[in-house]
Design a protein around this motif. Structure first.
Motif, short mmCIF file in Angstrom:
data_model
loop_
_atom_site.label_atom_id
_atom_site.label_comp_id
_atom_site.label_asym_id
_atom_site.label_seq_id
_atom_site.Cartn_x
_atom_site.Cartn_y
_atom_site.Cartn_z
N THR A 160 0.65 -1.30 -0.07
CA THR A 160 -0.01 0.16 0.34
C THR A 160 0.63 0.78 -0.23
OG1 THR A 160 0.02 -0.19 2.30
CG2 THR A 160 -1.38 -1.16 0.97
N PRO A 161 0.54 2.43 -0.96
CA PRO A 161 1.53 3.21 -0.86
C PRO A 161 1.42 4.25 0.52
CG PRO A 161 -0.37 3.39 -2.10
CD PRO A 161 -0.78 2.88 -1.60
N PRO A 162 2.61 5.08 0.52
CA PRO A 162 2.51 6.16 1.54
C PRO A 162 1.43 6.56 1.12
CG PRO A 162 4.20 5.99 -0.53
CD PRO A 162 3.55 5.16 -0.73
N GLY A 163 1.13 6.25 2.84
CA GLY A 163 -0.28 7.81 3.25
C GLY A 163 -0.97 7.05 2.61
N TYR A 164 -1.31 5.81 2.52
CA TYR A 164 -2.46 5.01 2.52
C TYR A 164 -3.44 5.15 4.09
CZ TYR A 164 -5.97 1.11 2.29
OH TYR A 164 -7.09 0.29 1.83
N ASP A 165 -2.21 4.02 4.95
CA ASP A 165 -2.80 4.33 6.38
C ASP A 165 -3.22 5.03 7.67
OD1 ASP A 165 -1.97 1.16 6.37
OD2 ASP A 165 -0.36 1.77 7.40
N SER A 166 -3.02 6.12 6.65
CA SER A 166 -4.12 7.35 6.92
C SER A 166 -4.88 8.61 6.59
CB SER A 166 -2.88 8.95 8.02
OG SER A 166 -1.77 9.49 6.12
N GLY A 167 -4.93 8.00 5.50
CA GLY A 167 -5.95 8.97 4.73
C GLY A 167 -6.86 7.75 4.25
N LYS A 168 -7.88 8.95 2.73
CA LYS A 168 -9.44 7.90 3.04
C LYS A 168 -9.55 7.70 1.60
CE LYS A 168 -11.80 10.00 6.44
NZ LYS A 168 -11.88 8.35 7.72
N GLU A 169 -8.39 8.01 0.66
CA GLU A 169 -8.49 8.69 -1.25
C GLU A 169 -8.80 6.66 -1.20
OE1 GLU A 169 -5.03 9.55 -4.36
OE2 GLU A 169 -4.68 10.30 -2.05
#
Lengths: 383, 383
Positions: A160-169
């Motif tokens: 999963t790309p950077p930002g996946y865990d904290s985002g909603k995209e």
């Protein structure tokens, strides 16, 4: 803890490290530095053994099966220095009196199916895209899923790309398939797929995407089921499971990912690529399930059968074309032993006027090429 | 593809496998079966080398530094069969003319810090809890996080239990720390923490929980920064970073996990345990940040400093006790070189009337013990 007490703590502690802290490390304290990369990119390899009769080396920059002898110095240190290498990622093995070994002083070993080699990263230049750089990193997860098609519980790797865990995209997904002899570990360990995407995304060259790396051996639930002495798959095993992995990919893996991850669940947001056997899987899965994948990559592969029913294949590729493929990308090395198979694929694409791009590289059937192909292919996706 | 064409495909394909499919594997086709576990749990080890002068073996069931010679047969096969082992997980290395090597025919190697050993799982019985069984498996993820406390971007492993990806439940978290020489990979690779929890959860013996396995070397962002020739950390390095990892654990890691995972963010749902250096980290983090962790486990560790200020320590443990610790669990092997440190910890706990449980096992400072301790400790958590 005061400074003084701290030093006592450390004294005891460092004794522990030398003596037996985390058992295995202590047992094998390195005596030498190997590999050592000089400023001109020449590389020295060293092994300490006063009693060996012969120590040789094979590296991925050398020919298949070639070996290079190390020379024994009086102190029992075997050594060889090779001419400067281009900045890139390589792997190598020592042979200690004929026994294949990883470099005992190199902390990074790579597993290819059932065997190991040591990593040699000659940094800078063209290696930068494979290296662990100071950029945001995605996560790499080992995930188990039920495969009703194969009636088994199986393992895959999901990047999963950077930002996946904290985002909603939501993200597009690349399904990336390994070759024969490999497994779900291959594309991250040997192919550096996660590092490559981290780097391409950081440079704005590739869209942030999820990468799903399955185990393409339909008779195996995961590499963890490898046990010593297990026979290589036979022709009967391959025959028994022909087409089954492709079915499980489309019927089980894609739905699992689309249920459990934040993804865009459309053809335009699904890519499929594979190398060698994985290229054959890619050809089969894309033609058997047209309309599933909008981007297709076939690396060092093709139509294996010289007597394939070309009319039948043209019918399937015509249907695939009609389903709407945004990009069909084919790559092969000039010296690849599968060049004829690759040419048959190109012939079918030409015959059906299937718009595609062909990249012919130097070299053969190697991870160096497959990494390069991913570096070229990934930026073309989901644009 | 018709049956006939399929066979041609397979013929070409299997040639590929033998010849060069996925480079490394093909280079080292195994000639022998090793290790081979007989029905009585005796184990045979084999290496093929007509030219080696001596082949020996060290296994984790043997004493530290002991070696066992293999015997050369006329055909160049070196072999040794050892007496039956108890069902358990072991590791071993060959020494080919003194050079440490993993077993070239064993597909499972374990990395401990900078070095490798081969896995030997003698299945059944007591090994069942470490094995990959037919039970639901959690996911194991390599995750990067920002650590403002250490001013670095670091890697950790996160185990999420079966059902996490598809569910909505919140979970308690065990923070599990490795020893000196190890890194974020140790508790899953050598400690089998994910397999142990999969198995305990399946049997209803442990609550489903998340396990967070950090890199306790504060001067290192991840094991991936290990490069050949990197020196072991010095006393100065340890001194410079003393207490910093513990701070980053409480100030950076715990908040990251509680922000990005579905967890219960209370003391009663946070456990902290560690082995050796990780046990020292556990003692420091729990006493410096009382009220953070409701469950504490100290494995093969203790108060390292024989001249520690016991009055000061008692003060800290009294404050920790007052913060409300549901379970303080201490374990050590009878032969552990840190037994005196362990005894000092027990003395502080006794002196402060800190309710705790002490488990003294056979053996010493070994992964066999640390795995066992996790098997005993995990079921006591979050009840």
């Amino acid at each position: 803890m005061t400074r003084n007490l701290l030093l006592i703590f450390l004294s005891i502690f460092l004794v522990g490290i030398t003596a037996q802290a985390q058992e295995i490390s202590a047992m094998q304290a390195p005596k030498v530095v190997s590999p050592e990369i000089a400023s001109d990119n020449s590389v020295s390899f060293r092994v300490f053994s006063p009693s060996a009769n012969a120590v040789t080396l094979n590296g991925s920059w050398m020919g298949y099966g070639e070996t290079l002898p190390l020379k024994k110095e009086e102190n029992g240190l075997w050594t060889v220095t090779i001419a400067p290498l281009n900045s890139s990622m390589y792997h190598y093995n020592f042979f200690i009196d004929g026994v294949s070994a990883i470099d005992p002083t190199n902390p990074e070993a790579l597993r290819d199916g059932t065997h190991y080699a040591s990593l040699l990263m000659v940094p800078g230049g063209a290696a930068k895209v494979y290296q662990l750089n100071e950029v945001p990193h995605g996560s790499l997860s080992k995930v188990w899923y039920q495969s009703p098609s194969l009636d088994s519980y199986r393992r895959m790797y999901v990047y999963t790309p950077p930002g996946y865990d904290s985002g909603k995209e939501t993200y597009p997904v690349l399904y990336l398939l390994h070759g024969a002899g490999g497994d779900e570990d291959a594309w991250s360990a040997l192919g550096r797929a996660n590092d490559i995407l981290d780097n391409l995304i950081a440079e704005g060259k590739a869209k942030p995407m999820i990468i799903v790396m399955t185990n393409g051996n339909a008779w195996q639930t995961s590499t963890l089921r490898n046990v010593p002495g297990t026979s290589a798959p036979t022709r009967e095993t391959y025959a028994k499971f022909h087409g089954q992995f492709e079915k499980s990919l489309v019927k089980d893996v894609v739905p699992y990912i689309e249920k459990n991850y934040r993804v865009k669940a459309t053809k335009e947001s699904r890519a499929l690529a594979g190398l060698s056997m994985g290229g054959a899987h890619t050809i089969t899965a894309s033609t058997e399930y047209p309309g599933t994948f909008g981007y297709i990559g076939v690396f060092s592969s093709g139509i294996f059968d010289p007597n394939a029913d070309m009319a039948e294949l043209e019918k399937k590729f015509t249907a695939l074309k009609a389903s709407g493929v945004t990009k069909y990308w084919v790559a092969c090395g000039k010296d690849d032993f599968l060049m004829e198979a690759n040419k048959r694929l190109l012939a079918v694409l030409d015959k059906t006027a299937f718009e595609h791009e062909y990249h012919e590289s130097e070299g053969g059937h190697t991870w160096a090429n497959w990494r390069d192909y991913l570096v070229i292919f990934a930026p073309q996706l989901f644009k």
